[in-house]
Design a protein around this motif. Sequence first.
Motif, PDB file in Angstrom:
ATOM      1  N   CYS A  84      -1.620   2.181  -5.447  1.00 63.86           N
ATOM      2  CA  CYS A  84      -0.805   1.365  -4.531  1.00 63.86           C
ATOM      3  C   CYS A  84      -0.070   0.271  -5.319  1.00 63.86           C
ATOM      4  O   CYS A  84      -0.563  -0.208  -6.346  1.00 63.86           O
ATOM      5  CB  CYS A  84      -1.695   0.675  -3.503  1.00 63.86           C
ATOM      6  SG  CYS A  84      -2.344   1.797  -2.267  1.00 63.86           S
ATOM      7  N   HIS A 114       0.822  -1.218   0.000  1.00 62.38           N
ATOM      8  CA  HIS A 114       0.000   0.000   0.000  1.00 62.38           C
ATOM      9  C   HIS A 114       0.850   1.260   0.000  1.00 62.38           C
ATOM     10  O   HIS A 114       0.458   2.299   0.514  1.00 62.38           O
ATOM     11  CB  HIS A 114      -1.016  -0.059   1.145  1.00 62.38           C
ATOM     12  CG  HIS A 114      -1.949  -1.209   0.939  1.00 62.38           C
ATOM     13  ND1 HIS A 114      -2.968  -1.174   0.017  1.00 62.38           N
ATOM     14  CD2 HIS A 114      -1.915  -2.479   1.438  1.00 62.38           C
ATOM     15  CE1 HIS A 114      -3.558  -2.361  -0.022  1.00 62.38           C
ATOM     16  NE2 HIS A 114      -2.934  -3.170   0.822  1.00 62.38           N
ATOM     17  N   CYS A 162      -7.533   2.120  -4.557  1.00 66.55           N
ATOM     18  CA  CYS A 162      -7.262   0.897  -3.780  1.00 66.55           C
ATOM     19  C   CYS A 162      -8.249   0.851  -2.611  1.00 66.55           C
ATOM     20  O   CYS A 162      -8.706   1.888  -2.139  1.00 66.55           O
ATOM     21  CB  CYS A 162      -5.824   0.934  -3.267  1.00 66.55           C
ATOM     22  SG  CYS A 162      -5.356  -0.534  -2.341  1.00 66.55           S
ATOM     23  N   CYS A 190      -7.661   0.489   0.317  1.00 63.78           N
ATOM     24  CA  CYS A 190      -7.097   1.127   1.514  1.00 63.78           C
ATOM     25  C   CYS A 190      -7.394   2.623   1.544  1.00 63.78           C
ATOM     26  O   CYS A 190      -7.111   3.303   2.525  1.00 63.78           O
ATOM     27  CB  CYS A 190      -5.593   0.900   1.581  1.00 63.78           C
ATOM     28  SG  CYS A 190      -4.655   1.904   0.414  1.00 63.78           S
TER      29      CYS A 190
END
Length: 322
Positions: free
Chosen positions: A205, A188, A198, A200
């Motif tokens: 990432c 990440h 992503c 996250c």
Amino acid sequence: MRATASNARIKWMGGIFRMDADKENSKERFHIGIDLGGTKIEGIVLDHQYRECRRIRMETRASDGYLPVLQRIIEMHSQLAAVVLGEEATLGICTPGSISKTTGLLKNCNATELNGHPLQADLRQRLGRPFAMENDANCFAMAEALQGAGSGHGCVLGLVLGTGVGAGIVVDGRVWSGRHGIAGEWGHMSIDPGGPACYCGRQGCVERYLSGTALEASYRQSTGQSADVARVVEMARHGDGAAVELLDRFLSQFAGAVANVVAVLDPDVIVIGGGLASMDELYEEGALRLQRMVFNDDFHTPVLRNRLGNSAGVIGAAMVGV
Ligand SMILES: [Zn+2]
């Protein structure tokens, strides 16, 4: 930070040389490791020299829900503990996600049914014994550092390229976890702020480029057809235009992303695991491009395929145990 046999120092004590406490204890202890995976739970017992004594597997069946899986981990531990009945044994547990240091809950686990549950606290209560819990990338790096391709090297960077992307760092036989337990969360690290979103919350990432999932998605996007990673690589080797282009981009992104980590860590060896580790191109063209991208006139860090395969998780779990 966890003690391992490799951290032992020889001390002068009252007329004889003897190993320090770490080494002395490891001589008498067995090591139990449990690897909680998305499809199977694997358990192992290693002796004091990390030789395998017993291995047990059972299905995770994560779809049954959290409590049945918790019960299966307890059952696995009981069976392994019975193997070393009456002997001292350390215990380490490898998880696909990680335990949040803020909430104590399991997160980022690919068996999503387990996310958001206090796995560590529940196991502590039910097992009634100390244990270490580490994510799978750290366990992979630990196993490869002590018994696999990274053995004999001081600083081992273990990169896992599979469905997702992760990394673990082992320095002098110890997992380097970092202040927040996120050391090695390389998957990440954003390498393109304008790149694809992503889960996250960031964009671009490493995992969005270097995972098997990402490679397959790119192939689908550029050709409108589906193919798994092995097939894409095979087609590239046979000169298929779209596959050649994809693999070329993949190797450059691999080199660039690894060069970023090398710039900070300058490891002694890089070991690759996960489903994509079987790709020969990573160790040839990928390593060559990495060499060119590292900011130094000389770069000779070996980029190696893992040696322990799927066993690294459970062996690493046993090695990080307390
Ligand atoms: Zn991300």
